[in-house]
Design a protein around this motif. Structure first.
Motif, PDB file in Angstrom:
ATOM      1  N   UNK A 204       0.817  -1.155   0.196  1.00 43.16           N
ATOM      2  CA  UNK A 204       0.299  -0.098  -0.026  1.00 43.16           C
ATOM      3  C   UNK A 204       0.750   1.460  -0.026  1.00 43.16           C
ATOM      4  N   UNK A 205       1.945   1.141   0.736  1.00 45.34           N
ATOM      5  CA  UNK A 205       2.844   2.466   0.700  1.00 45.34           C
ATOM      6  C   UNK A 205       3.410   2.463  -0.393  1.00 45.34           C
ATOM      7  N   UNK A 206       3.854   1.342  -1.248  1.00 49.88           N
ATOM      8  CA  UNK A 206       4.453   1.545  -2.359  1.00 49.88           C
ATOM      9  C   UNK A 206       3.496   2.262  -3.376  1.00 49.88           C
ATOM     10  N   UNK A 207       2.304   1.772  -3.739  1.00 55.63           N
ATOM     11  CA  UNK A 207       1.405   2.447  -4.398  1.00 55.63           C
ATOM     12  C   UNK A 207       1.165   3.764  -4.070  1.00 55.63           C
TER      13      UNK A 207
ATOM     14  N   UNK B 122      13.263  -3.034  -3.137  1.00 52.62           N
ATOM     15  CA  UNK B 122      12.624  -3.890  -2.014  1.00 52.62           C
ATOM     16  C   UNK B 122      13.633  -5.238  -1.776  1.00 52.62           C
ATOM     17  N   UNK B 123      14.055  -5.402  -0.672  1.00 54.37           N
ATOM     18  CA  UNK B 123      14.696  -6.571  -0.266  1.00 54.37           C
ATOM     19  C   UNK B 123      13.489  -7.584  -0.234  1.00 54.37           C
ATOM     20  N   UNK B 124      13.619  -8.792  -0.851  1.00 51.85           N
ATOM     21  CA  UNK B 124      12.611  -9.732  -0.723  1.00 51.85           C
ATOM     22  C   UNK B 124      12.682 -10.561   0.485  1.00 51.85           C
ATOM     23  N   UNK B 125      13.891 -11.226   0.841  1.00 53.55           N
ATOM     24  CA  UNK B 125      13.982 -11.906   2.103  1.00 53.55           C
ATOM     25  C   UNK B 125      15.102 -11.295   2.806  1.00 53.55           C
ATOM     26  N   UNK B 126      14.740 -10.495   3.989  1.00 51.37           N
ATOM     27  CA  UNK B 126      15.749  -9.654   4.626  1.00 51.37           C
ATOM     28  C   UNK B 126      16.415 -10.718   5.966  1.00 51.37           C
TER      29      UNK B 126
ATOM     30  N   UNK C  85       6.755  -9.800  -2.735  1.00 53.56           N
ATOM     31  CA  UNK C  85       7.064  -9.230  -4.219  1.00 53.56           C
ATOM     32  C   UNK C  85       5.602  -9.085  -4.939  1.00 53.56           C
ATOM     33  N   UNK C  86       4.889 -10.149  -5.133  1.00 55.46           N
ATOM     34  CA  UNK C  86       4.024 -10.166  -6.007  1.00 55.46           C
ATOM     35  C   UNK C  86       2.940  -9.064  -5.723  1.00 55.46           C
ATOM     36  N   UNK C  87       2.683  -8.671  -4.400  1.00 52.77           N
ATOM     37  CA  UNK C  87       1.629  -7.640  -4.056  1.00 52.77           C
ATOM     38  C   UNK C  87       2.525  -6.450  -4.497  1.00 52.77           C
TER      39      UNK C  87
ATOM     40  N   UNK D  72      -0.590  -0.807 -10.359  1.00 56.05           N
ATOM     41  CA  UNK D  72      -1.713  -0.045 -10.178  1.00 56.05           C
ATOM     42  C   UNK D  72      -1.491   1.704 -10.061  1.00 56.05           C
ATOM     43  N   UNK D  73      -0.186   1.796  -9.715  1.00 56.57           N
ATOM     44  CA  UNK D  73       0.021   3.181  -9.575  1.00 56.57           C
ATOM     45  C   UNK D  73       0.191   3.976 -10.746  1.00 56.57           C
ATOM     46  N   UNK D  74       0.585   3.264 -11.998  1.00 52.45           N
ATOM     47  CA  UNK D  74       0.877   3.853 -13.202  1.00 52.45           C
ATOM     48  C   UNK D  74      -0.290   4.555 -13.907  1.00 52.45           C
TER      49      UNK D  74
END
Length: 120
Positions: free
Chosen positions: A77-80, A96-100, A109-111, A118-120
């Motif tokens: 949600x913050x990304x969008x 974004x680090x997938x697995x920290x 990552x898929x989300x 969605x933000x485009x």
């Protein structure tokens, strides 16, 4: 060899082997896709995410670093929200680090990809 390794990864697509640590891959990803001065959006999920944004700054990128609590992955949600607010589309990459591994936190990552779309 690259053809044979496709079975290991259960893919028919191309496989790339990069002979470096994760840090080497970060640097390659940044310098081969961006230009100095480009703006990137980066999310804090632990020590390695923090190092990645420091590397991006050191390479001359403008980093919007979204603080986190090291107990949760990056929030789609913050990304969008951040990308939607960038109406002039100056953000050129989302880091974004997938697995920290420093915290055990995993980002969805898929989300995050859906949030970017969605933000485009």
């Amino acid at each position: 060899m690259l053809e044979a390794v496709k079975a290991v990864f259960a893919t028919t697509g191309p496989v790339v082997i990069y002979p470096a640590s994760g840090t080497g891959a970060w640097e390659a990803a940044l310098v081969n896709t961006l230009n100095p001065g480009d703006r990137v959006l980066s999310f804090e999920t632990g020590h390695f995410a923090t190092l990645w944004q420091e590397m991006a700054r050191g390479l001359g990128f403008t980093v919007d670093f979204v603080p986190g609590d090291w107990r949760h992955g990056a929030d789609p949600g913050a990304v969008e929200e951040k990308l939607a607010a960038d109406t002039s589309h100056t953000i050129k990459a989302v880091c974004v680090v997938h697995n920290e591994t420093s915290t055990g936190v995993t980002s969805r990552i898929a989300d995050i990809r859906r949030a970017i779309d969605a933000a485009e």
